[in-house]
Design a protein around this motif. Structure first.
Motif, mmCIF file in Angstrom:
data_model
loop_
_atom_site.group_PDB
_atom_site.id
_atom_site.type_symbol
_atom_site.label_atom_id
_atom_site.label_comp_id
_atom_site.label_asym_id
_atom_site.label_seq_id
_atom_site.Cartn_x
_atom_site.Cartn_y
_atom_site.Cartn_z
ATOM 1 N N MET A 38 0.857 -1.195 0.000
ATOM 2 C CA MET A 38 0.000 0.000 0.000
ATOM 3 C C MET A 38 0.886 1.235 0.000
ATOM 4 N N HIS A 39 0.618 2.134 -0.914
ATOM 5 C CA HIS A 39 1.477 3.311 -1.058
ATOM 6 C C HIS A 39 0.697 4.578 -0.729
ATOM 7 N N PRO A 40 1.242 5.390 0.186
ATOM 8 C CA PRO A 40 2.420 5.114 1.008
ATOM 9 C C PRO A 40 2.054 4.288 2.236
ATOM 10 N N GLU A 41 3.069 3.765 2.889
ATOM 11 C CA GLU A 41 2.851 3.100 4.165
ATOM 12 C C GLU A 41 2.555 4.156 5.234
ATOM 13 N N PRO A 42 1.805 3.800 6.267
ATOM 14 C CA PRO A 42 1.546 4.775 7.338
ATOM 15 C C PRO A 42 2.849 5.201 8.007
ATOM 16 N N PRO A 43 2.934 6.448 8.431
ATOM 17 C CA PRO A 43 4.143 6.882 9.138
ATOM 18 C C PRO A 43 4.255 6.188 10.486
ATOM 19 N N ALA A 44 5.474 6.080 10.984
ATOM 20 C CA ALA A 44 5.687 5.451 12.287
ATOM 21 C C ALA A 44 4.968 6.225 13.384
ATOM 22 N N GLY A 87 -9.271 15.533 0.338
ATOM 23 C CA GLY A 87 -9.719 15.623 -1.048
ATOM 24 C C GLY A 87 -8.831 14.781 -1.940
ATOM 25 N N ARG A 88 -9.306 14.550 -3.163
ATOM 26 C CA ARG A 88 -8.453 13.848 -4.128
ATOM 27 C C ARG A 88 -7.554 14.840 -4.866
ATOM 28 N N PHE A 89 -8.021 16.069 -5.027
ATOM 29 C CA PHE A 89 -7.218 17.125 -5.648
ATOM 30 C C PHE A 89 -6.742 16.725 -7.046
ATOM 31 N N GLN A 90 -7.699 16.230 -7.852
ATOM 32 C CA GLN A 90 -7.409 15.792 -9.223
ATOM 33 C C GLN A 90 -8.118 16.694 -10.230
ATOM 34 N N PRO A 91 -7.672 17.901 -10.465
ATOM 35 C CA PRO A 91 -6.537 18.603 -9.874
ATOM 36 C C PRO A 91 -7.010 19.487 -8.726
ATOM 37 N N VAL A 92 -6.098 20.271 -8.176
ATOM 38 C CA VAL A 92 -6.479 21.301 -7.202
ATOM 39 C C VAL A 92 -7.261 22.380 -7.951
ATOM 40 N N HIS A 93 -8.501 22.625 -7.529
ATOM 41 C CA HIS A 93 -9.318 23.649 -8.185
ATOM 42 C C HIS A 93 -9.874 24.618 -7.144
ATOM 43 N N HIS A 94 -10.623 25.602 -7.614
ATOM 44 C CA HIS A 94 -11.093 26.651 -6.709
ATOM 45 C C HIS A 94 -12.035 26.109 -5.629
ATOM 46 N N ASN A 131 -3.036 5.695 -4.086
ATOM 47 C CA ASN A 131 -2.581 4.441 -4.694
ATOM 48 C C ASN A 131 -3.288 4.119 -6.004
ATOM 49 N N ARG A 132 -3.997 5.072 -6.574
ATOM 50 C CA ARG A 132 -4.735 4.804 -7.806
ATOM 51 C C ARG A 132 -3.819 4.870 -9.029
ATOM 52 N N PRO A 133 -3.966 3.932 -9.965
ATOM 53 C CA PRO A 133 -3.177 4.010 -11.203
ATOM 54 C C PRO A 133 -3.642 5.176 -12.062
ATOM 55 N N GLU A 134 -2.780 5.613 -12.952
ATOM 56 C CA GLU A 134 -3.089 6.746 -13.813
ATOM 57 C C GLU A 134 -4.284 6.432 -14.705
ATOM 58 N N SER A 135 -5.228 7.360 -14.732
ATOM 59 C CA SER A 135 -6.425 7.244 -15.560
ATOM 60 C C SER A 135 -6.976 8.645 -15.749
ATOM 61 N N MET A 136 -8.034 8.775 -16.542
ATOM 62 C CA MET A 136 -8.630 10.093 -16.715
ATOM 63 C C MET A 136 -9.231 10.586 -15.409
ATOM 64 N N GLU A 137 -9.665 9.680 -14.560
ATOM 65 C CA GLU A 137 -10.201 10.078 -13.257
ATOM 66 C C GLU A 137 -9.086 10.430 -12.279
ATOM 67 N N ASN A 138 -7.922 9.826 -12.475
ATOM 68 C CA ASN A 138 -6.777 10.044 -11.581
ATOM 69 C C ASN A 138 -5.513 10.302 -12.407
ATOM 70 N N PRO A 139 -5.463 11.420 -13.111
ATOM 71 C CA PRO A 139 -4.345 11.625 -14.035
ATOM 72 C C PRO A 139 -3.033 12.058 -13.389
ATOM 73 N N ILE A 184 0.846 18.305 4.772
ATOM 74 C CA ILE A 184 0.196 17.566 3.692
ATOM 75 C C ILE A 184 0.535 16.091 3.847
ATOM 76 N N VAL A 185 -0.490 15.250 3.860
ATOM 77 C CA VAL A 185 -0.285 13.808 3.963
ATOM 78 C C VAL A 185 -1.027 13.125 2.817
ATOM 79 N N ALA A 186 -0.598 11.926 2.470
ATOM 80 C CA ALA A 186 -1.238 11.145 1.409
ATOM 81 C C ALA A 186 -1.818 9.871 2.002
ATOM 82 N N ILE A 187 -3.033 9.518 1.560
ATOM 83 C CA ILE A 187 -3.736 8.363 2.117
ATOM 84 C C ILE A 187 -4.205 7.459 0.977
ATOM 85 N N PRO A 188 -3.817 6.191 0.979
ATOM 86 C CA PRO A 188 -4.312 5.274 -0.057
ATOM 87 C C PRO A 188 -5.752 4.853 0.208
#
Length: 200
Positions: free
Chosen positions: A1-7, A18-25, A55-63, A88-92
């Motif tokens: 799982m990417h990324p792994e949780p921090p220690a 948010g998913r921020f795909q992309p960052v919008h107003h 952890n989503r692969p590249e697609s039109m929904e997750n470019p 800022i943190v990332a969550i799969p």
């Protein structure tokens, strides 16, 4: 799982997810509203911006990758000013809504304040014992992610940077548009339609 949780997860904070795909107003209005709330009500809590679907692969929904979305956020935060201490943190994704909050807490920290415009997410966090602040999704019809991505895709083969800025800036901060232009982050959208053929 990417990324792994921090220690060591962050301390409780004011979390904007948010998913921020992309960052919008729509995103930046919500982050700014959360920061105003934090400064007024709970200045002792940190601001935590959580990027979902890391952890989503590249697609039109997750470019865009997690790293690119973080760069978009940082471009806007730096341009806006006053967010020097935002985390800022990332969550799969785990495709398991009942266990989402427990999973996400490994990344954004334990129960603090969840600031959102999404009612299903609000319900999950409230059920998990979080304080939830619901804010309206301003101009939803203009700032839905799919609509912003579709507009960006239409501009993905345009080489006139000023034209790209003119078309995209009503929906996205100019700092984010500039990042995408400089990082050549729009061109791939031309190949993410059905069948992988370029649009236009």
């Amino acid at each position: 799982m990417h990324p792994e949780p921090p220690a060591s997860p962050p301390a409780p904070g004011v979390v904007v997810l948010g998913r921020f795909q992309p960052v919008h107003h729509g995103h930046t209005l919500m982050i700014a509203a959360a920061e105003r709330w934090r400064l007024s009500i709970a200045p002792e809590l940190p601001m935590i911006i959580a990027i979902g679907s890391s952890n989503r692969p590249e697609s039109m929904e997750n470019p865009w990758s997690t790293e690119e979305r973080e760069e978009m956020l940082r471009a806007w935060l730096e341009d806006k000013g006053g967010f020097e201490h935002a985390l800022i943190v990332a969550i799969p994704d785990i495709e398991d809504p009942p266990n989402w909050v427990a999973h996400a807490e490994q990344y954004h920290g334990p129960a603090g304040v969840f600031f959102t415009s999404d009612l299903p997410s609000a319900g999950l966090y409230e059920s998990a014992g979080w304080q939830v602040v619901i804010t309206p999704f301003e101009q939803r019809e203009r700032f839905e992610g799919w609509r912003v991505r579709a507009t960006a895709q239409m501009m993905s083969t345009i080489d006139d940077d000023e034209a790209v800025r003119t078309v995209l800036s009503p929906a996205m901060p100019i700092s984010v548009v500039n990042y995408l232009i400089e990082a050549q982050g729009l061109r791939r959208l031309a190949f993410l339609g059905e069948g992988g053929e370029p649009v236009g």
